[in-house]
Motif scaffolding. Structure first.
Motif, mmCIF file in Angstrom:
data_model
loop_
_atom_site.group_PDB
_atom_site.id
_atom_site.type_symbol
_atom_site.label_atom_id
_atom_site.label_comp_id
_atom_site.label_asym_id
_atom_site.label_seq_id
_atom_site.Cartn_x
_atom_site.Cartn_y
_atom_site.Cartn_z
ATOM 1 N N GLY A 1 7.008 -2.063 3.313
ATOM 2 C CA GLY A 1 5.786 -2.207 2.528
ATOM 3 C C GLY A 1 4.918 -0.966 2.574
ATOM 4 N N LEU A 2 4.841 -0.344 3.732
ATOM 5 C CA LEU A 2 4.059 0.887 3.876
ATOM 6 C C LEU A 2 4.647 1.978 2.993
ATOM 7 C CD1 LEU A 2 1.744 2.330 5.423
ATOM 8 C CD2 LEU A 2 3.471 3.011 7.102
ATOM 9 N N HIS A 3 5.955 2.060 2.972
ATOM 10 C CA HIS A 3 6.608 3.098 2.170
ATOM 11 C C HIS A 3 6.425 2.842 0.678
ATOM 12 C CE1 HIS A 3 9.572 6.084 0.985
ATOM 13 N NE2 HIS A 3 9.402 6.571 2.191
ATOM 14 N N ARG A 4 6.398 1.577 0.273
ATOM 15 C CA ARG A 4 6.158 1.267 -1.134
ATOM 16 C C ARG A 4 4.709 1.550 -1.518
ATOM 17 N NH1 ARG A 4 9.553 -2.816 0.384
ATOM 18 N NH2 ARG A 4 7.861 -4.294 0.756
ATOM 19 N N LEU A 5 3.799 1.430 -0.577
ATOM 20 C CA LEU A 5 2.372 1.603 -0.841
ATOM 21 C C LEU A 5 1.950 3.066 -0.854
ATOM 22 C CD1 LEU A 5 -0.328 0.086 -1.218
ATOM 23 C CD2 LEU A 5 -0.595 0.204 1.262
ATOM 24 N N LEU A 6 2.475 3.855 0.084
ATOM 25 C CA LEU A 6 2.061 5.251 0.217
ATOM 26 C C LEU A 6 3.117 6.180 -0.369
ATOM 27 C CD1 LEU A 6 0.716 5.389 3.894
ATOM 28 C CD2 LEU A 6 -0.602 5.114 1.790
ATOM 29 N N SER A 7 2.678 7.118 -1.155
ATOM 30 C CA SER A 7 3.584 8.171 -1.598
ATOM 31 C C SER A 7 3.419 9.368 -0.664
ATOM 32 C CB SER A 7 3.290 8.573 -3.046
ATOM 33 O OG SER A 7 1.974 9.074 -3.163
ATOM 34 N N GLY A 8 4.449 10.179 -0.590
ATOM 35 C CA GLY A 8 4.374 11.375 0.244
ATOM 36 C C GLY A 8 4.212 11.072 1.723
ATOM 37 N N LEU A 9 4.742 9.945 2.160
ATOM 38 C CA LEU A 9 4.616 9.539 3.566
ATOM 39 C C LEU A 9 5.255 10.583 4.477
ATOM 40 C CD1 LEU A 9 4.117 6.451 5.061
ATOM 41 C CD2 LEU A 9 6.423 7.056 5.646
ATOM 42 N N SER A 10 4.479 11.079 5.441
ATOM 43 C CA SER A 10 5.014 12.061 6.390
ATOM 44 C C SER A 10 4.244 11.977 7.701
ATOM 45 C CB SER A 10 4.927 13.484 5.824
ATOM 46 O OG SER A 10 3.576 13.889 5.703
ATOM 47 N N TYR A 11 4.909 12.432 8.745
ATOM 48 C CA TYR A 11 4.320 12.457 10.084
ATOM 49 C C TYR A 11 4.134 13.900 10.513
ATOM 50 C CZ TYR A 11 5.354 7.507 10.542
ATOM 51 O OH TYR A 11 5.391 6.151 10.371
ATOM 52 N N GLU A 12 2.953 14.195 11.005
ATOM 53 C CA GLU A 12 2.655 15.492 11.601
ATOM 54 C C GLU A 12 2.558 15.276 13.114
ATOM 55 O OE1 GLU A 12 -1.054 18.680 11.791
ATOM 56 O OE2 GLU A 12 -1.172 16.940 10.466
ATOM 57 N N TYR B 1 -1.029 2.943 19.185
ATOM 58 C CA TYR B 1 -2.484 2.919 19.325
ATOM 59 C C TYR B 1 -3.089 3.703 18.171
ATOM 60 C CZ TYR B 1 -1.284 1.436 24.018
ATOM 61 O OH TYR B 1 -0.764 0.747 25.086
ATOM 62 N N LEU B 2 -3.969 3.037 17.412
ATOM 63 C CA LEU B 2 -4.625 3.691 16.289
ATOM 64 C C LEU B 2 -6.010 3.107 16.085
ATOM 65 C CD1 LEU B 2 -4.390 1.463 13.748
ATOM 66 C CD2 LEU B 2 -2.032 2.212 13.887
ATOM 67 N N ASP B 3 -6.816 3.827 15.324
ATOM 68 C CA ASP B 3 -8.153 3.364 14.974
ATOM 69 C C ASP B 3 -8.012 2.440 13.772
ATOM 70 O OD1 ASP B 3 -10.748 2.982 14.070
ATOM 71 O OD2 ASP B 3 -11.272 5.107 14.079
ATOM 72 N N SER B 4 -8.199 1.147 13.998
ATOM 73 C CA SER B 4 -7.958 0.173 12.926
ATOM 74 C C SER B 4 -8.883 0.389 11.733
ATOM 75 C CB SER B 4 -8.090 -1.248 13.458
ATOM 76 O OG SER B 4 -9.383 -1.461 13.974
ATOM 77 N N ALA B 5 -10.063 0.955 11.935
ATOM 78 C CA ALA B 5 -10.968 1.217 10.810
ATOM 79 C C ALA B 5 -10.356 2.229 9.847
ATOM 80 C CB ALA B 5 -12.310 1.721 11.319
ATOM 81 N N LYS B 6 -9.582 3.155 10.367
ATOM 82 C CA LYS B 6 -8.932 4.161 9.518
ATOM 83 C C LYS B 6 -7.790 3.543 8.710
ATOM 84 C CE LYS B 6 -11.203 7.809 10.899
ATOM 85 N NZ LYS B 6 -11.998 8.654 10.054
ATOM 86 N N ARG B 7 -7.321 2.376 9.134
ATOM 87 C CA ARG B 7 -6.247 1.695 8.422
ATOM 88 C C ARG B 7 -6.784 0.797 7.300
ATOM 89 N NH1 ARG B 7 -1.372 -0.995 11.717
ATOM 90 N NH2 ARG B 7 -2.559 -2.906 11.654
ATOM 91 N N THR B 8 -8.086 0.627 7.216
ATOM 92 C CA THR B 8 -8.695 -0.250 6.230
ATOM 93 C C THR B 8 -8.298 0.103 4.791
ATOM 94 O OG1 THR B 8 -10.524 -0.785 7.702
ATOM 95 C CG2 THR B 8 -10.898 -1.138 5.349
ATOM 96 N N PRO B 9 -8.336 1.375 4.375
ATOM 97 C CA PRO B 9 -7.933 1.675 2.986
ATOM 98 C C PRO B 9 -6.484 1.277 2.684
ATOM 99 C CG PRO B 9 -9.056 3.559 3.958
ATOM 100 C CD PRO B 9 -8.824 2.567 5.059
ATOM 101 N N ILE B 10 -5.614 1.366 3.660
ATOM 102 C CA ILE B 10 -4.219 0.961 3.470
ATOM 103 C C ILE B 10 -4.155 -0.552 3.260
ATOM 104 C CG2 ILE B 10 -1.940 0.818 4.557
ATOM 105 C CD1 ILE B 10 -2.660 3.448 6.005
ATOM 106 N N ARG B 11 -4.870 -1.296 4.108
ATOM 107 C CA ARG B 11 -4.885 -2.757 3.978
ATOM 108 C C ARG B 11 -5.469 -3.176 2.631
ATOM 109 N NH1 ARG B 11 -8.881 -4.163 6.996
ATOM 110 N NH2 ARG B 11 -10.084 -4.977 5.286
ATOM 111 N N GLU B 12 -6.573 -2.550 2.223
ATOM 112 C CA GLU B 12 -7.202 -2.899 0.948
ATOM 113 C C GLU B 12 -6.279 -2.606 -0.230
ATOM 114 O OE1 GLU B 12 -10.819 -0.634 1.259
ATOM 115 O OE2 GLU B 12 -11.864 -2.233 2.343
ATOM 116 N N ALA B 13 -5.575 -1.481 -0.195
ATOM 117 C CA ALA B 13 -4.639 -1.143 -1.276
ATOM 118 C C ALA B 13 -3.482 -2.136 -1.308
ATOM 119 C CB ALA B 13 -4.125 0.283 -1.093
ATOM 120 N N ARG B 14 -2.991 -2.547 -0.138
ATOM 121 C CA ARG B 14 -1.900 -3.526 -0.084
ATOM 122 C C ARG B 14 -2.367 -4.858 -0.672
ATOM 123 N NH1 ARG B 14 -0.111 -3.042 5.027
ATOM 124 N NH2 ARG B 14 -1.855 -4.239 5.772
ATOM 125 N N GLU B 15 -3.571 -5.290 -0.319
ATOM 126 C CA GLU B 15 -4.112 -6.546 -0.845
ATOM 127 C C GLU B 15 -4.308 -6.479 -2.355
ATOM 128 O OE1 GLU B 15 -7.585 -7.094 1.577
ATOM 129 O OE2 GLU B 15 -6.409 -7.814 3.299
#
Length: 130
Positions: A51-62, A110-124
């Motif tokens: 689902g994350l891959h379908r939602l985000l384009s250009g997914l990459s890890y630094e 471990y991540l800052d869940s507030a930073k994940r909010t835009p991802i959750r909102e886009a998925r919804e």
């Protein structure tokens, strides 16, 4: 020591290759996230990654830093991608990956869940359109 395994794991996620990710997990692997304190099994995690891959384009890890441990790896990284509306995402994470018999047996993320909010909102929003 575990760099090749971990590199293949994140490359498979970037490529959206959930079959390869599955092969890199032990059959009883557990994935835990600090924001919900729940443990996922492999299949649940693969659904989330798909689902994350379908939602985000250009997914990459630094990768910012990685340290080998006797039983695995500690890694700090930034997940980059773009939401469907074009907004960039940067999600800073720290992750412990326990390795057993050449496969990933446990992840603690471990991540800052507030930073994940835009991802959750886009998925919804996408789910609401279906």
């Amino acid at each position: 020591m575990n760099d090749d395994l971990i590199d293949r794991f994140f490359a498979a996620i970037e490529a959206g290759d959930v079959g390869q990710v599955r092969e890199l997990y032990t059959s009883d692997a557990v994935i835990w996230h600090n924001d919900d304190l729940l443990e996922q099994n492999v299949e649940d995690n693969l659904r989330v990654l798909g689902g994350l891959h379908r939602l985000l384009s250009g997914l990459s890890y630094e990768v910012l830093r990685r340290a080998d441990l006797p039983d695995g790896v500690l890694q700090q990284h930034v997940l980059h991608g773009r939401l469907p509306d074009g907004r960039p995402i940067e999600l800073h994470c720290a992750m412990y990956l326990r390795v057993r018999d050449g496969r990933i047996a446990r992840i603690e993320e471990y991540l800052d869940s507030a930073k994940r909010t835009p991802i959750r909102e886009a998925r919804e929003a996408l789910q609401g359109r279906q």
